[in-house]
Design an enzyme around this catalytic site. Structure first.
Site, PDB file in Angstrom:
ATOM      1  CE  LYS A  22      26.110 -18.541 -34.877  1.00 45.91           C
ATOM      2  NZ  LYS A  22      25.608 -18.030 -33.831  1.00 45.91           N
ATOM      3  CG  ASN A  23      21.680 -18.012 -33.703  1.00 42.55           C
ATOM      4  OD1 ASN A  23      22.688 -18.289 -33.698  1.00 42.55           O
ATOM      5  ND2 ASN A  23      21.463 -16.644 -33.620  1.00 42.55           N
ATOM      6  CB  CYS A 116      31.282 -14.474 -30.288  1.00 40.95           C
ATOM      7  SG  CYS A 116      31.133 -14.613 -32.166  1.00 40.95           S
ATOM      8  NE  ARG A 121      27.435 -14.890 -25.814  1.00 41.91           N
ATOM      9  CZ  ARG A 121      27.354 -15.188 -27.098  1.00 41.91           C
ATOM     10  NH1 ARG A 121      28.368 -15.195 -27.963  1.00 41.91           N
ATOM     11  NH2 ARG A 121      26.125 -15.522 -27.686  1.00 41.91           N
ATOM     12  CG  ASP A 305      23.349 -11.992 -33.501  1.00 46.00           C
ATOM     13  OD1 ASP A 305      24.009 -11.860 -32.229  1.00 46.00           O
ATOM     14  OD2 ASP A 305      22.905 -13.155 -33.534  1.00 46.00           O
ATOM     15  NE  ARG A 397      31.734 -19.115 -34.271  1.00 47.46           N
ATOM     16  CZ  ARG A 397      31.241 -18.281 -33.256  1.00 47.46           C
ATOM     17  NH1 ARG A 397      31.476 -17.073 -33.131  1.00 47.46           N
ATOM     18  NH2 ARG A 397      29.636 -18.654 -32.667  1.00 47.46           N
TER      19      ARG A 397
HETATM   20  C1  UD1 Z   1      21.663 -16.142 -28.740  1.00 49.95           C
HETATM   21  C2  UD1 Z   1      22.183 -16.370 -30.228  1.00 49.95           C
HETATM   22  C3  UD1 Z   1      23.182 -15.243 -30.378  1.00 49.95           C
HETATM   23  C4  UD1 Z   1      22.752 -13.806 -30.157  1.00 49.95           C
HETATM   24  C5  UD1 Z   1      21.776 -14.019 -28.598  1.00 49.95           C
HETATM   25  C6  UD1 Z   1      21.285 -12.461 -28.289  1.00 49.95           C
HETATM   26  C7  UD1 Z   1      22.391 -18.724 -30.623  1.00 49.95           C
HETATM   27  C8  UD1 Z   1      22.996 -19.887 -30.981  1.00 49.95           C
HETATM   28  N1  UD1 Z   1      22.927 -17.509 -30.305  1.00 49.95           N
HETATM   29  O1  UD1 Z   1      22.943 -16.387 -27.853  1.00 49.95           O
HETATM   30  O2  UD1 Z   1      23.667 -15.155 -31.859  1.00 49.95           O
HETATM   31  O3  UD1 Z   1      23.452 -12.930 -30.210  1.00 49.95           O
HETATM   32  O4  UD1 Z   1      21.196 -15.158 -28.704  1.00 49.95           O
HETATM   33  O5  UD1 Z   1      20.184 -12.494 -29.292  1.00 49.95           O
HETATM   34  O6  UD1 Z   1      20.993 -18.758 -30.585  1.00 49.95           O
HETATM   35  N2  UD1 Z   1      23.383 -14.240 -20.374  1.00 49.95           N
HETATM   36  C9  UD1 Z   1      23.408 -14.244 -18.780  1.00 49.95           C
HETATM   37  N3  UD1 Z   1      23.384 -15.533 -18.215  1.00 49.95           N
HETATM   38  C10 UD1 Z   1      23.128 -16.784 -19.010  1.00 49.95           C
HETATM   39  C11 UD1 Z   1      22.882 -16.700 -20.356  1.00 49.95           C
HETATM   40  C12 UD1 Z   1      22.842 -15.240 -20.977  1.00 49.95           C
HETATM   41  O7  UD1 Z   1      23.868 -13.347 -18.148  1.00 49.95           O
HETATM   42  O8  UD1 Z   1      22.909 -17.887 -18.257  1.00 49.95           O
HETATM   43  C13 UD1 Z   1      23.205 -12.909 -20.776  1.00 49.95           C
HETATM   44  C14 UD1 Z   1      24.302 -12.927 -21.971  1.00 49.95           C
HETATM   45  O9  UD1 Z   1      25.508 -12.513 -21.357  1.00 49.95           O
HETATM   46  C15 UD1 Z   1      23.840 -11.782 -22.844  1.00 49.95           C
HETATM   47  C16 UD1 Z   1      22.315 -11.546 -22.456  1.00 49.95           C
HETATM   48  O10 UD1 Z   1      22.064 -12.597 -21.417  1.00 49.95           O
HETATM   49  O11 UD1 Z   1      24.284 -10.491 -22.100  1.00 49.95           O
HETATM   50  C17 UD1 Z   1      21.688 -12.452 -23.630  1.00 49.95           C
HETATM   51  O12 UD1 Z   1      22.179 -13.692 -23.903  1.00 49.95           O
HETATM   52  P1  UD1 Z   1      21.320 -14.811 -24.632  1.00 49.95           P
HETATM   53  O13 UD1 Z   1      19.987 -14.564 -24.826  1.00 49.95           O
HETATM   54  O14 UD1 Z   1      21.557 -16.106 -23.650  1.00 49.95           O
HETATM   55  O15 UD1 Z   1      22.269 -15.296 -25.913  1.00 49.95           O
HETATM   56  P2  UD1 Z   1      22.717 -16.593 -26.339  1.00 49.95           P
HETATM   57  O16 UD1 Z   1      21.756 -17.823 -26.179  1.00 49.95           O
HETATM   58  O17 UD1 Z   1      24.110 -17.064 -25.836  1.00 49.95           O
END
Ligand code: UD1
Length: 418
Positions: A22-23, A116, A121, A305, A397
């Site tokens: 998925k990711n 989720c 986030r 995850d 999902r």
């Molecule tokens: C991706 C994965 C998700 C996984 C996560 C962490 C996909 C589609 N999803 O999500 O399954 O759980 O990586 O391994 O690939 N954050 C901020 N600001 C931002 C972006 C992120 O503060 O602009 C924080 C988030 O709130 C969280 C942390 O950074 O606490 C990690 O988020 P991130 O690595 O961005 O995860 P996703 O890309 O959303």
């Protein structure tokens, strides 16, 4: 509403092939709009996040065909730069489209994405990364307006290695002339997969998998036929299903090399795991042993995850263990339901202390997010009696018919309408 009905107590045995991740699929579908030529993706799991992404691409003007596990995207007629509100609220990954849309139109409008309910986030890192490439960003009425008229390559530094922000900036930079360097980039294997796919389209990206990614802009990308990497979280969940039932299972097409943290914890719990490229065989003891401590971290640390699945395993292990969730701030929401099934979990902030019990008991419980739903199913496999996991749609999902996969291993699980 659909639910999973699980009759516990069966030892899982057998072999399964792991689907595309998925990711990996979601950012790769977004990257498909970086070219007007045809992009064919194979081995795409039939999960609702991928379907929603296909829907968003269609609304933006792409021609998207889905046949079994093959998705074809033709984005020659792409005309929209405004992301549909309803759909982008449904999946967080809609934010990945920001980079590619900016690349095509030099402008984009999005709403805050959904996904989720596992924490705040925010998307500040995505926006800051794009600002470093000269994008002007304004917010009004809940919408984020991006003006890329003066976009240029450059240096991007992330305070935190966000997976999505790293991928977004990579996609935004790939067609900008000159060199973009991402510092403190996330190192997840799916980012390497995205880099390899972009390079197969004619891009020049290197360094993915390390903390520094260099993107040398090219004038255009061409079409590609691409098979996304297999899903290490689905593979981990299936291994966990084998482990919690004292079973013996084989996974083929498993990304063993990217699963070291999970394999190491399962071994610590007493599982014997044989690994070779693309194949994993797990043999679990009748009762797992508790690990002392698990901390989630960005890759190559233990993946967030897989955290809640390990919480389910720890619930029935011998001994007491501690889990610390360092990535998201709200990821113990299923502890209450596990406790209703007989587990002894005490949560405080980002820490859960789990005292293993010998037995769990079937109950009616509710999935509150994708991985948590899967963890409740795992607990149901071990529990005495019948467990009903409501809101199967959240599990759908990211798992392609989880009930069929587990049934193929001998589990007694079905999907029901409630
Ligand atoms: C991706 C994965 C998700 C996984 C996560 C962490 C996909 C589609 N999803 O999500 O399954 O759980 O990586 O391994 O690939 N954050 C901020 N600001 C931002 C972006 C992120 O503060 O602009 C924080 C988030 O709130 C969280 C942390 O950074 O606490 C990690 O988020 P991130 O690595 O961005 O995860 P996703 O890309 O959303």
């Amino acid at each position: 509403m659909e639910a999973f009905l699980v009759e516990g107590g069966r030892r899982l045995e057998g072999s399964l092939r792991v689907d595309g991740a998925k990711n990996a699929v979601l950012p790769i579908m977004a990257a498909a709009i970086l070219t007007e030529e045809e992009v064919i993706l194979e081995d795409v799991p039939r999960i609702t996040d991928a379907m929603h992404m296909a829907e968003i691409l269609t609304i933006l003007g792409c021609d998207v065909e889905q046949e079994n596990r093959c998705v074809t995207v033709r984005s020659g007629a792409l005309h929209g730069w405004e992301m549909p509100d309803r759909l982008s609220k449904q999946i967080r990954s809609s934010i990945f489209l920001l980079g590619p849309i900016l690349s095509r139109f030099r402008k984009a409008t999005v709403t805050y994405p959904g996904g989720c309910e596992i924490g705040l986030r925010p998307i500040d890192l995505h926006l800051r990364g794009l600002r470093s490439l000269g994008v002007e960003i304004t917010e009004s009425g809940g919408m984020i307006h991006c003006d890329g008229s003066f976009m240029r390559s450059g240096d991007v530094y992330f305070d935190y290695p966000s997976v999505g922000a790293t991928e977004n900036v990579m996609m935004a930079a790939v067609l900008l002339s000159g060199m973009t360097t991402i510092h403190n980039a996330a190192r997840e294997p799916e980012i390497v997969d995205l880099q390899n796919m972009i390079n197969a389209m004619g891009g020049h990206v290197r360094g993915a998998g390390s903390q520094m990614i260099e993107i040398e802009g090219v004038r255009r990308l061409h079409g590609v036929r691409w098979t996304p990497m297999p899903d290490r979280i689905v593979a981990g969940t299936l291994l966990a299903a084998g482990a919690i039932t004292g079973g013996e299972i084989e996974l083929t097409n498993a990304p063993a090399a990217d699963m070291m943290a999970v394999l190491s914890k399962l071994r610590e719990m007493g599982c014997v795991i044989h690994e070779e490229p693309g194949r994993l065989v797990l043999s679990a003891p009748e009762r797992l042993s508790a690990f002392a401590q698990l901390q989630t971290q960005p890759h190559p640390g233990f993946p967030t995850d897989m955290q809640v699945q390990m919480l389910a395993l720890l619930s029935v292990a011998q001994g007491t263990g501690v889990i610390m969730e360092n990535v998201f701030e709200n990821r113990f929401t299923h502890a209450g339901d596990l406790n209703r099934m007989g587990a002894r979990i005490l949560c405080s902030g980002r820490t859960a202390v789990v005292q293993g019990v010998e037995k769990l008991y079937g109950a009616r419980v509710t999935a509150r997010d994708l991985r948590g739903g899967a963890a409740l199913v795992l607990a149901g496999l071990r529990a005495q009696g019948v467990t009903q996991v409501d809101q199967a749609c959240l599990v759908d999902r990211g798992y392609d018919h989880l009930e069929d996969q587990l049934s193929a291993l001998g589990a007694k699980i079905q999907r029901i309408n409630v």
